[in-house]
Design a protein around this motif. Structure first.
Motif, PDB file in Angstrom:
ATOM      1  N   ARG A  19     -19.326  47.952  43.566  1.00 46.02           N
ATOM      2  CA  ARG A  19     -18.087  48.669  43.212  1.00 46.02           C
ATOM      3  C   ARG A  19     -17.669  48.334  41.786  1.00 46.02           C
ATOM      4  O   ARG A  19     -17.283  49.213  41.010  1.00 46.02           O
ATOM      5  CB  ARG A  19     -16.961  48.331  44.194  1.00 46.02           C
ATOM      6  CG  ARG A  19     -17.094  48.988  45.543  1.00 46.02           C
ATOM      7  CD  ARG A  19     -15.854  48.806  46.421  1.00 46.02           C
ATOM      8  NE  ARG A  19     -15.513  47.410  46.643  1.00 46.02           N
ATOM      9  CZ  ARG A  19     -16.026  46.640  47.601  1.00 46.02           C
ATOM     10  NH1 ARG A  19     -16.930  47.131  48.432  1.00 46.02           N
ATOM     11  NH2 ARG A  19     -15.637  45.382  47.730  1.00 46.02           N
ATOM     12  N   PHE A  20     -17.756  47.055  41.433  1.00 43.02           N
ATOM     13  CA  PHE A  20     -17.396  46.616  40.087  1.00 43.02           C
ATOM     14  C   PHE A  20     -18.249  47.323  39.033  1.00 43.02           C
ATOM     15  O   PHE A  20     -17.731  47.905  38.080  1.00 43.02           O
ATOM     16  CB  PHE A  20     -17.573  45.091  39.977  1.00 43.02           C
ATOM     17  CG  PHE A  20     -17.439  44.580  38.570  1.00 43.02           C
ATOM     18  CD1 PHE A  20     -16.194  44.356  38.016  1.00 43.02           C
ATOM     19  CD2 PHE A  20     -18.567  44.332  37.794  1.00 43.02           C
ATOM     20  CE1 PHE A  20     -16.070  43.886  36.714  1.00 43.02           C
ATOM     21  CE2 PHE A  20     -18.456  43.865  36.495  1.00 43.02           C
ATOM     22  CZ  PHE A  20     -17.197  43.645  35.954  1.00 43.02           C
ATOM     23  N   ALA A  80     -12.337  50.165  21.869  1.00 40.39           N
ATOM     24  CA  ALA A  80     -11.965  50.930  23.062  1.00 40.39           C
ATOM     25  C   ALA A  80     -12.594  50.311  24.308  1.00 40.39           C
ATOM     26  O   ALA A  80     -11.967  50.265  25.379  1.00 40.39           O
ATOM     27  CB  ALA A  80     -12.385  52.391  22.911  1.00 40.39           C
ATOM     28  N   GLY A  81     -13.825  49.821  24.178  1.00 38.73           N
ATOM     29  CA  GLY A  81     -14.493  49.158  25.293  1.00 38.73           C
ATOM     30  C   GLY A  81     -13.753  47.903  25.727  1.00 38.73           C
ATOM     31  O   GLY A  81     -13.580  47.652  26.921  1.00 38.73           O
ATOM     32  N   LEU A  82     -13.303  47.117  24.763  1.00 37.13           N
ATOM     33  CA  LEU A  82     -12.533  45.913  25.076  1.00 37.13           C
ATOM     34  C   LEU A  82     -11.244  46.288  25.816  1.00 37.13           C
ATOM     35  O   LEU A  82     -10.922  45.691  26.855  1.00 37.13           O
ATOM     36  CB  LEU A  82     -12.207  45.129  23.808  1.00 37.13           C
ATOM     37  CG  LEU A  82     -11.284  43.923  23.982  1.00 37.13           C
ATOM     38  CD1 LEU A  82     -11.859  42.902  24.961  1.00 37.13           C
ATOM     39  CD2 LEU A  82     -10.984  43.279  22.629  1.00 37.13           C
ATOM     40  N   ALA A  83     -10.544  47.285  25.324  1.00 36.19           N
ATOM     41  CA  ALA A  83      -9.298  47.711  25.975  1.00 36.19           C
ATOM     42  C   ALA A  83      -9.561  48.186  27.405  1.00 36.19           C
ATOM     43  O   ALA A  83      -8.813  47.856  28.329  1.00 36.19           O
ATOM     44  CB  ALA A  83      -8.631  48.815  25.152  1.00 36.19           C
ATOM     45  N   LEU A  88      -9.445  47.041  33.283  1.00 40.92           N
ATOM     46  CA  LEU A  88     -10.109  46.877  34.576  1.00 40.92           C
ATOM     47  C   LEU A  88      -9.926  45.472  35.139  1.00 40.92           C
ATOM     48  O   LEU A  88     -10.349  45.184  36.258  1.00 40.92           O
ATOM     49  CB  LEU A  88     -11.609  47.190  34.447  1.00 40.92           C
ATOM     50  CG  LEU A  88     -11.981  48.648  34.204  1.00 40.92           C
ATOM     51  CD1 LEU A  88     -13.473  48.776  33.894  1.00 40.92           C
ATOM     52  CD2 LEU A  88     -11.605  49.500  35.408  1.00 40.92           C
ATOM     53  N   GLY A  89      -9.316  44.591  34.351  1.00 40.06           N
ATOM     54  CA  GLY A  89      -9.033  43.241  34.814  1.00 40.06           C
ATOM     55  C   GLY A  89     -10.134  42.226  34.575  1.00 40.06           C
ATOM     56  O   GLY A  89     -10.102  41.130  35.142  1.00 40.06           O
ATOM     57  N   LEU A  90     -11.122  42.548  33.727  1.00 43.98           N
ATOM     58  CA  LEU A  90     -12.197  41.597  33.458  1.00 43.98           C
ATOM     59  C   LEU A  90     -11.663  40.411  32.664  1.00 43.98           C
ATOM     60  O   LEU A  90     -10.985  40.603  31.658  1.00 43.98           O
ATOM     61  CB  LEU A  90     -13.321  42.253  32.649  1.00 43.98           C
ATOM     62  CG  LEU A  90     -14.345  43.068  33.414  1.00 43.98           C
ATOM     63  CD1 LEU A  90     -13.760  44.347  33.945  1.00 43.98           C
ATOM     64  CD2 LEU A  90     -15.533  43.344  32.542  1.00 43.98           C
ATOM     65  N   PRO A  91     -11.980  39.199  33.098  1.00 38.48           N
ATOM     66  CA  PRO A  91     -11.611  38.039  32.287  1.00 38.48           C
ATOM     67  C   PRO A  91     -12.418  38.066  30.980  1.00 38.48           C
ATOM     68  O   PRO A  91     -13.615  38.321  31.000  1.00 38.48           O
ATOM     69  CB  PRO A  91     -12.033  36.835  33.138  1.00 38.48           C
ATOM     70  CG  PRO A  91     -12.265  37.377  34.518  1.00 38.48           C
ATOM     71  CD  PRO A  91     -12.614  38.822  34.360  1.00 38.48           C
TER      72      PRO A  91
END
Length: 122
Positions: A19-20, A80-83, A88-91
């Motif tokens: 899912r991730f 944009a990828g970082l944002a 998505l909540g990635l640490p």
């Protein structure tokens, strides 16, 4: 000559990890079972997610022992990828940083695998 075209990450819960990665890459797995899931990218590379509880032989190193690397086309796309990954909540393990090879940041998946995003230095 043969070249690698398949990476396997050992994960705690393959369905959760599927899912991730589905959400991260906007892609559905081409194979899924209770102990394994596989994605195939347009480049032909495949990503497997194998249960760390059933892999044979047993795995000694789990998340953080390597990196899955994603190249972005330019600095704006990287930002944009970082944002998006933050939304998505990635640490974020390494904030946006300039290194010898280019601009980069590192995030973590649910199992602690490093996800490095970068753009080549101009």
């Amino acid at each position: 000559m043969q070249h690698p075209n398949f990476v396997i990450l050992y994960v705690d819960q393959p369905a959760r990890s599927a899912r991730f990665y589905s959400q991260l890459f906007d892609l559905q797995p081409i194979e899924a079972s209770p102990t394994f899931a596989m994605f195939k990218f347009a480049s032909g590379m495949r990503l497997g997610l194998w249960s760390r509880h059933t892999v044979e032989p047993g795995a000694e190193v789990l998340g953080g022992g390597g990196e899955l690397i994603v190249q972005f086309e330019d600095a704006a796309a990287l930002e944009a990828g970082l944002a998006r990954w933050q939304a998505l909540g990635l640490p974020i393990l390494q904030p946006m940083t300039d290194m010898d090879f280019g601009r980069t940041f590192v995030a973590l998946d649910p199992d602690g695998h490093r996800l490095r995003a970068y753009v080549v230095a101009e």
